[in-house]
Design an enzyme around this catalytic site. Structure first.
Site, short mmCIF file in Angstrom:
data_model
loop_
_atom_site.label_atom_id
_atom_site.label_comp_id
_atom_site.label_asym_id
_atom_site.label_seq_id
_atom_site.Cartn_x
_atom_site.Cartn_y
_atom_site.Cartn_z
N GLY A 211 0.83 -1.19 0.00
CA GLY A 211 0.00 0.00 0.00
C GLY A 211 0.87 1.24 0.00
CE LYS B 103 -2.61 -11.35 3.79
NZ LYS B 103 -3.97 -11.37 4.38
CD GLN C 140 -14.87 5.23 -3.20
OE1 GLN C 140 -15.61 6.06 -2.70
NE2 GLN C 140 -15.30 4.06 -3.64
N GLY C 141 -11.31 8.95 -1.23
CA GLY C 141 -11.30 10.35 -0.81
C GLY C 141 -10.06 11.12 -1.20
CD GLU D 191 -12.93 12.87 2.50
OE1 GLU D 191 -12.82 12.35 1.38
OE2 GLU D 191 -12.28 12.48 3.49
CG HIS E 139 -16.93 4.54 5.06
ND1 HIS E 139 -18.06 5.05 4.48
CD2 HIS E 139 -15.92 5.35 4.67
CE1 HIS E 139 -17.76 6.12 3.78
NE2 HIS E 139 -16.46 6.33 3.87
NE ARG F 178 -14.64 8.28 7.08
CZ ARG F 178 -13.62 7.83 6.38
NH1 ARG F 178 -12.80 6.92 6.88
NH2 ARG F 178 -13.38 8.30 5.16
CG HIS G 120 -13.44 2.37 6.08
ND1 HIS G 120 -13.26 1.99 4.76
CD2 HIS G 120 -12.89 3.61 6.19
CE1 HIS G 120 -12.63 2.96 4.11
NE2 HIS G 120 -12.39 3.94 4.94
CD GLU H 248 -6.44 0.04 8.24
OE1 GLU H 248 -7.53 -0.31 8.74
OE2 GLU H 248 -6.22 0.08 7.00
NE ARG I 29 -9.15 6.34 8.84
CZ ARG I 29 -9.59 6.67 7.63
NH1 ARG I 29 -9.06 7.71 7.00
NH2 ARG I 29 -10.54 5.98 7.04
CB SER J 261 -5.77 6.70 6.76
OG SER J 261 -6.52 6.92 5.58
CG LEU J 262 -4.49 7.84 1.79
CD1 LEU J 262 -4.90 8.30 0.39
CD2 LEU J 262 -3.92 6.43 1.73
#
Length: 534
Positions: free
Chosen positions: A15, A36, A48-49, A116, A238, A284, A345, A369, A380, A385-386
């Site tokens: 990731g 994997k 997506q965000g 958001e 989510h 969220r 999520h 994560e 969060r 997160s990114l």
């Protein structure tokens, strides 16, 4: 590749955290990226965000910090929050330098920033509604052209290997055992540093927005190796995943609400203003709990998310991927509301690390994560997160660049011994146990919890532990068995953490303790089974 191999840095996970780390490491290092499946199947790929960062002149670092602390419900480490957010613009600039094609305004060609839930300003840099795909595709191109980086696909990590001997002064991670799922053979990979970037554990739940590989591998392996984990009770659901009985869960981005989407009951009545003055733009945890409450109150299977009041051209421009995915289910989001339901999520807890990603074991790092940095607290904030992936992978790489050359030789890894095991003729038991685990975790350890439900879940986890232990000791390992073993371990950590928290806070809501305590701390579990609260 031979069944025994050596590298300088072994990164588990492809990731954003893993790819960014690999590119930040010294080109003199022999670096291996292991995943994997294929590299383009990570949670980051499906994001997506976008990336939250202060880019607008009206916004400020202090306001982003305030929003993050509010979402984190009193458990964020403010020092780590400031450390991370202050580097947001630098991270966006670096991604642009790599060639990530962020969406721009038509009138001035500046970055288009969306908003958001939980954010007071527009600060989400994005690439339409497929930001993760765009970022990962760009970085993978760099990875493929780097002569010092080897990509190993279709490997499932079984366990970490550590020295952990009385004759050795410090416990050091020296490599891993991993199953090549194409050859069905176990490899030993020795490394000066092992990095867990395996993502979260959302697949422990029946309904999840995550890819199938999000089984908590890194968390489970780190725990078994001797690392502390923290705040595993905080599992983010989510609020809005596509509800369709015959289709896998598909995430409907937070940005749909950020751009004006409204949540509706089956009678097409808005309800979010009853739960929070921010309505659809609440964080969220609040939105997911509100939807869950309305579903239980009305006895229905889903709610609706409606943005059809916006022009069709606006919807197709901003959400082309979501629009097309909905069309596959015969839902035209430009004309009608989207049926939605909460789904697991994001794992806010994880392996405890410092600001260089270092765990309790020498030579073992955790980022993204998989890790617990103190950034997210009890919940969060969307698109943080990114940002965390970028910042902590950068600092983990910096630490390795400074220290790895001091390691001259590592202890050899014992060969994997499969002489006393046989092929299983009852693999159906694994699939049954997998479904049982995910179903009772959803029913008993989901959006709303009680002590009674948690203890029921723990009883079933103990039985599954026994069955899987017998399989693991007597039969050849398989991809499904390895993942189930990881998931059961993570499920136990989640339930134990939830039982320790005698309050409702952030993502952890229990009907036995509905109040939030005036003061609280992180739930820390240690491998000797002692649970501490700091």
């Amino acid at each position: 590749m031979e069944q025994q191999s050596v590298c300088d840095v072994l990164i588990l996970g492809c990731g954003l955290a893993g790819l960014n780390l690999a590119l930040q490491l010294s080109p003199a290092f022999n670096t291996v990226l292991m995943c994997k499946d294929i590299a383009a199947t990570s949670a980051s790929w499906n994001a997506q965000g976008g990336v939250a960062a202060v880019m607008d002149v009206e916004d400020s670092v202090d306001q982003h910090i305030a929003d993050t602390l509010k979402a984190g419900a009193g458990l964020c480490d403010e020092r780590i929050v400031r450390f991370t957010i202050e580097q947001g613009k630098k991270c966006i600039d670096w991604l642009q330098q790599q060639g990530v094609p962020f969406t721009r305004n038509q009138h001035d060609h500046q970055l288009h920033l969306t908003r958001e839930g939980g954010h007071t300003y527009r600060r989400i840099a994005h690439v339409a509604d497929t930001t993760g795909k765009a970022i990962i595709s760009t970085l993978l191109q760099r990875i493929h052209s780097a002569p010092n980086i080897t990509l190993m696909e279709n490997y499932t990590a079984i366990d970490l290997v550590t020295t952990n001997k009385p004759s050795v002064k410090e416990n050091r991670c020296i490599g891993i055992y991993a199953l090549n799922t194409v050859e069905n053979s176990v490899y030993q990979i020795k490394a000066k540093a092992v990095v867990l970037a395996t993502g979260g554990a959302s697949r422990v739940y029946l309904y999840s927005s995550s890819n199938e590989g999000a089984c908590g591998d890194g968390i489970a392996m780190a725990w078994r190796a001797g690392c502390r984990v923290a705040n595993m009770e905080f599992n983010q659901f989510h609020p809005t995943c596509l509800y369709h009985p015959k289709m896998p869960a598909f995430l409907i981005s937070e940005a749909v609400r950020g751009e004006g989407g409204k949540l509706l009951t089956p009678e097409y009545k808005r309800f979010m203003d009853k739960y929070d003055p921010r309505a659809e733009l609440a964080s969220r945890d609040i939105v997911a709990r509100a939807i869950d409450c309305e579903m239980k109150r009305l006895g229905c299977t889903h709610m609706y998310l409606d943005i059809s009041h916006k022009p069709a051209s606006f919807i197709k421009e901003h959400f082309p991927n979501i629009y097309n995915q909905c069309l596959k289910c015969n839902i035209d989001m430009t004309q009608e509301p989207i049926p939605v339901v909460p789904a697991a999520h994001y794992t806010c807890g994880g392996v405890m690390v410092d600001n260089h990603g270092r765990t309790d074991i020498q030579g073992l790092y955790a980022i993204g994560e998989t890790s617990f940095t103190g950034f997210h607290g009890a919940n969060r904030l969307a698109s943080n997160s990114l940002l965390e992936c970028l910042v902590f992978s950068h600092y983990a790489a910096a630490h390795m660049n400074q220290t790895l050359n001091q390691i001259k030789e590592l202890v050899d890894i014992p060969a994997w011994d499969s002489s006393m095991v046989s092929d299983s003729d009852e693999d159906v038991v694994i699939s049954h146990n997998w479904m049982e685990l995910r179903r009772f975790m959803w029913n008993y350890v989901g959006v709303v919890r009680t002590n009674k439900r948690l203890y029921r879940a723990m009883n079933r986890i103990e039985l599954l532990h026994q069955e899987v232990r017998e399989f693991y000791n007597n039969f050849k390992v398989s991809h499904n068995l390895i993942e189930l073993r990881h998931l059961i371990q993570v499920a136990e950590l989640i339930v134990k953490s939830a039982l320790q928290r005698k309050e409702s806070r952030g993502l952890h809501y229990t009907q036995d303790y509905t109040a939030t305590l005036p003061q609280s701390g992180n739930t820390i579990l240690t491998p000797d089974k002692e649970t501490l609260r700091i």
